[in-house]
Scaffold this active site. Structure first.
Site: not given
Lengths: 498, 515
Positions: B88, B163, B187
């Site tokens: 990420k 997210s 997330s």
């Protein structure tokens, strides 16, 4: 505020009571920074002692330096504080160009040490200064403004930021308002910071050099009408960096506040700058209690919870309180107050102590350091401790005086030799041929020569005026370049002229 | 999943590890296979999955070659050495851009690796690239990325969750066998649920946060995103453990999570006490989500578990508390993004010699998106003098109450279960104008972050009404991460019997993106 509207200091204190408050920042001498492993040493090339954490790079996290916590606890204990069983760091959110995270990691309502005191001696009177708190925080970086005339940001065409200092551990020691000092307030402020510095040095936790910013004092002052029992609005004079300036800053602010109050005005709560050259303060930025730092507990750091065992272990490492130690040694050494003050004032206290420990008599040790060597240090422009002669050498030189090998005058030549690196005091005496001559043969010849050269003086002595012998002794000393045993010369003179 | 497939992107990480160990494939071959898959289906902001913000083909292949050389030399290797991974874009990576999905960090290449990234590199996992995310991890749909949304591989018109939508979509689209996510309020788990992947939020402090650009420091946790529970266990065993640079990291070692996952995979849950959280399975849940959840609970009972309903009454305040703590912390974290030392700098228009403040204002205005600005303002307000006690202070008290609710519940049961998200993936744009509706999607995941406990989301089937994946969440007490893996693996095994294989196998084939 122009200088001509100031109120005379003594007059001001007939109508107003001053309240003092001191905030002293101490930069610790830990090997590494407060929250990362970067070296905390002074003076490296700009931005060479930095890492993601002290540069505040995205993602970097702090971890507490245990040595800094240890130093904070020892300072707290030495100031008779309670040590928190559990405390946290907080974020103090504000913008400052030198502060890479745009918040400072500090302690807010949970300081590591609190509720202490220090007894401050001023002219034989003792004031108890109450310590509200001592807390841990990190220093900021340092800006240099280039291209302007003043070195200030105004007028500069660019600024350079050095983050080497960012993250160096600081302990901030905050007093409660010091009341009742009256006209002694300037002296109390000075003595408090001096004693605090002595304490910090004795603890060995900081170099405590004010000129290098290791120790920085903010002086808060307010005046209230005498007898009102209230506190006035305070001004905060930032970063005053010498003992003398602290005293002067207090005096100036008393006079300035009194002028404002006398004129029916209101003192503005603000930070002020002290100017060494003129001894005045000028307005910095206005600051009210409403300034909002949006403190909240630093979520990246676990709480600090020093065990009671550890605290007691650290208590056992505390050195003797410097003030108490000074009183004890003054008694042991038999120094007058004036002698003691001169010794401390010359920065010779520790050197005298070490010289005595090497076997010298206290008065002799004091004499050499405070007079002879202090003068040489001053001439050379160095600290007394860096003059180039050690306490052991001073003690050995004095031992030669005590043994009659040399006298005080010759001892000064011994110091010359020591400073020139000619070896031990004994070696200097031998190499320079400084030993006193007490051999009757050599002295006798010189005495005879002196009598012959001064028949008038000789006749006076023969007539019983023994006080005149000094002139002949002086002549012999001159002949022997100071290396004669003055007592023996006197005996020989009197013998020959009996 | 058939081991016979020759498409290396269809294999699980555990299978790839075995194939590498058996010499059936090289790391370069399977890294190239995943890079090819990315090239085929990832596309960009206008089409394709758009799971990646930066693909590092050169770097990944170099790491793969190094892995193959180590293996050839007979060096001792980590089990996952040579298995590629996606990270990420909120974790610092040396030499690879780290933007956090924000314009304000456009072009920033960190000079250091996050501890998790350093561990991945040390273990020899080639890093394929950085995955898309909501800007600074604020959002539940990956639509708040400044670089355009990620699309759900099950239906490219839908959100992949947020997210960490990029990490979940990369794994679901077979672009990466493994991915790293971060979970502040769900997330990892919520994107896992809506993409049919496995996502784990470890115990707070079980995985180092050093190098994770913080959203809310007291809530953030790094964790695995994978296609199987075993793969997640392999990954968390690798990235977890104490890190002296993160003082909130837990000094104690967790029990082996791979062992727990293997044990759970037998499907035997005899003696396990399972609590269904009353507050996380009631009204307002999509019927298809509720149906799959109830069926899964029934499977647990069949496997020998005892199921009871428990109540955590303070959970109803979780979202309110979360949306005070989070903005407060992020308002402070984001203050450093001033365009002075890194990232994008924007000069104000029509100003000859702008001051530092004017440059900062213009840069922040252009660099931060609306959701980020919204939360900075809320957080600044919540921390301000006079409001601290009413907002931040109260929120912290609620956190304590929620943690106590969990403590009490875990005295009665071993694990707690709920649906991971109240709905399946909604349409892109559907909730963009309604932040409160967006926030409600994290209702079931947020309490674990507030309490610091571990949770897993495993695929629980497809909702009847839209045929989209549904997630099943398992929560355990702090430090009992092994329990979430054991129960998660059991759920996975039991459901695989029901469906005759992995849920993702039922996802539609992605078409190649025109290039």
């Amino acid at each position: 505020m122009s200088a001509d509207t100031l109120v005379d200091f003594d007059e001001a204190l007939t109508r107003y009571e001053p309240a003092l408050g001191l905030e002293v920042h101490v930069e610790l001498n830990t090997a590494t920074k407060m929250f990362c492993g970067c070296p905390a040493t002074f003076g490296g090339e700009p931005n060479t002692q930095v890492c993601p954490t002290c540069l505040g790079l995205p993602g970097a996290m702090p971890a507490v330096n245990g040595k800094a916590v240890e130093a904070a606890i020892r300072i707290g204990l030495a100031l008779n504080c309670d040590i928190a069983e559990w405390c946290r760091f907080a974020r103090k959110n504000y913008f400052y160009p030198d502060m890479p995270k745009n918040f400072q990691t500090s302690q807010y309502d949970e300081p590591i040490a609190f509720d202490g005191h220090m007894d401050v001696d001023v002219d034989g009177e003792t004031f108890r200064v109450e310590i509200e708190r001592a807390h841990m925080e990190e220093d900021t970086g340092k800006s240099t403004h280039v291209g302007g005339a003043t070195g200030r940001i105004h007028g500069a065409d660019h600024s350079l930021v050095d983050y080497n200092r960012a993250g160096i551990p600081l302990i901030e020691i905050v007093t409660r308002p010091i009341l009742g000092a009256g006209d002694k307030a300037p002296a109390v402020a000075r003595a408090y910071v001096q004693q605090l510095r002595d304490l910090i040095l004795a603890l060995g936790v900081s170099e405590a050099r004010m000129d290098q910013g290791n120790l920085r004092a903010d002086v808060n002052l307010s005046l209230a009408p005498a007898g009102s029992g209230t506190l006035g609005t305070r001004s905060e004079t930032k970063n005053v960096n010498s003992f003398r300036s602290i005293e002067r800053a207090v005096r100036f602010e008393v006079s300035r506040h009194a002028a404002v109050l006398d004129g029916g005005g209101t003192v503005v709560q603000e930070t002020r700058h002290f100017h060494e050259d003129t001894g005045i303060t000028t307005s910095g930025r206005e600051k009210s209690d409403a300034e909002d730092y949006r403190y909240f507990p630093e979520p990246d750091l676990v709480p600090v919870a020093p065990s009671r065992e550890w605290v007691e272990e650290l208590r056992a490492t505390l050195p003797e309180n410097p003030t108490a130690k000074r009183a004890r040694l003054q008694g042991e050494w038999g120094f007058t107050d004036l002698e003691m003050r001169d010794t401390v004032g010359a920065g010779a206290f520790g050197l005298v102590e070490a010289t005595i420990a090497e076997g010298a008599a206290p008065q002799a040790a004091r004499k050499w350091w405070v007079a002879e060597l202090a003068r040489r240090a001053k001439d050379a422009g160095v600290e007394l401790a860096e003059v180039g002669v050690t306490p052991a050498q001073v003690a050995a030189t004095q031992a030669l005086v005590d043994a009659g090998t040399i006298n005080d005058k010759l001892a000064r030549q011994v110091f010359d030799g020591l400073l020139a690196g000619e070896g031990t005091p004994e070696e200097v005496v031998a190499a320079r041929g400084l030993a006193i001559v007490s051999d009757d043969g050599a002295l006798g010849a010189a005495v005879d020569k002196a009598i012959e050269a001064n028949p008038d003086v000789a006749q006076k002595i023969r007539d019983g005026k023994h006080a005149a012998a000094g002139a002949l002794i002086g002549a012999v000393m001159k002949e022997m370049r100071g290396q004669a045993d003055a007592g023996r010369v006197r005996e020989l003179v009197l013998e020959r002229l009996a | 999943m058939s081991a016979a497939t020759t498409d290396w992107t269809r294999r699980t990480a555990a299978e790839l590890a075995d194939a590498l160990a058996a010499g059936e494939v090289t790391s370069v071959e399977l890294t190239q296979a995943h890079l090819d898959r990315i090239a085929a289906v990832d596309g960009d902001a206008s089409s394709g999955v758009h799971a990646f913000l930066h693909v590092d083909a050169e770097g990944a292949l170099a790491q793969a070659r190094a892995s193959d050389e180590r293996r050839a030399a007979g060096a001792p290797l980590h089990a996952l050495d040579g298995v590629p991974i996606a990270v990420k874009d909120v974790l610092a990576t040396t030499g690879l851009p780290t933007t956090c999905g924000s314009r304000i960090l456009e072009g920033w290449v960190p000079p250091y690796d996050a501890s998790v990234v350093a561990r991945l590199k040390a273990a020899g996992l080639p890093i394929l690239g950085k995955t898309n995310m909501d800007e600074f991890a604020m959002g539940s749909s990956t639509e708040h990325s400044a670089y355009g949304p990620t699309r759900n591989p099950w239906d490219l018109t839908r959100i992949p969750g947020g997210s960490g939508g990029g990490s979940a979509a990369a794994v679901a689209a077979y672009e990466a066998p493994l991915a790293i996510g971060t979970d502040t309020g769900g997330s990892i788990r919520q994107p896992g649920a809506v993409t049919g992947t496995v996502g784990v939020k470890p115990t707070y402090g079980a995985v180092s946060r050093y190098g994770l650009v913080a959203l809310a420091n007291s809530l953030d946790q790094v964790g695995p995103v994978t296609r199987t529970v075993l793969d997640s266990a392999l990954l968390q065993d690798l990235i977890g453990g104490h890190d002296p640079r993160d003082s909130t990291s837990i000094p104690q070692e967790l029990p082996s999570l791979v062992d727990a996952a293997r044990q759970g995979a037998t499907g035997d849950l005899t003696g396990l006490k399972v609590g269904v959280v009353k507050e996380l399975s009631g009204d307002g849940w999509q019927p298809g989500v509720k149906a799959r959840f109830d069926e899964t609970v029934a499977l647990l009972v069949d496997a020998g578990a005892e199921v009871v309903e428990v109540s955590c009454p303070n959970i109803v305040h979780a979202i309110a508390a979360y949306y005070l703590v989070l903005p407060a912390e992020c308002s402070s974290n984001l203050a450093k993004f001033d365009a002075m030392r890194y990232g994008r700098r924007v000069l104000p228009e029509g100003v000859d010699a702008p001051s530092a403040e004017e440059v900062m204002r213009a840069s922040r205005d252009a660099g931060f998106g609306d959701e980020v600005k919204r939360r900075i303002i809320i957080g600044t307000y919540a921390l301000s003098s006079g409001y601290y006690d009413a907002y931040y202070g109260q929120a912290q008290k609620i956190r304590t109450l929620i943690a106590r609710d969990f403590d009490a519940a875990f005295e009665q049961v071993d694990v707690l279960v709920s649906p991971t998200a109240p709905t399946t993936a909604f349409k892109l744009g559907e909730k963009l104008d309604d932040p409160l509706a967006m926030y409600a999607g994290d209702l079931a995941t947020i309490p674990a972050n507030l309490a610091g406990i571990p949770g897993i989301s495993v695929p629980a089937g497809l909702a009847d009404e839209d045929g989209l994946p549904v997630g099943f969440q398992v929560l355990a007490p702090a430090m009992a991460d092994d329990r979430v893996y054991r129960v998660g693996a059991a759920v996975e095994a039991l459901l695989a019997r029901t469906w005759g294989g992995a849920l993702l196998a039922q996802a539609p084939e992605l078409e190649e993106v025109a290039r």
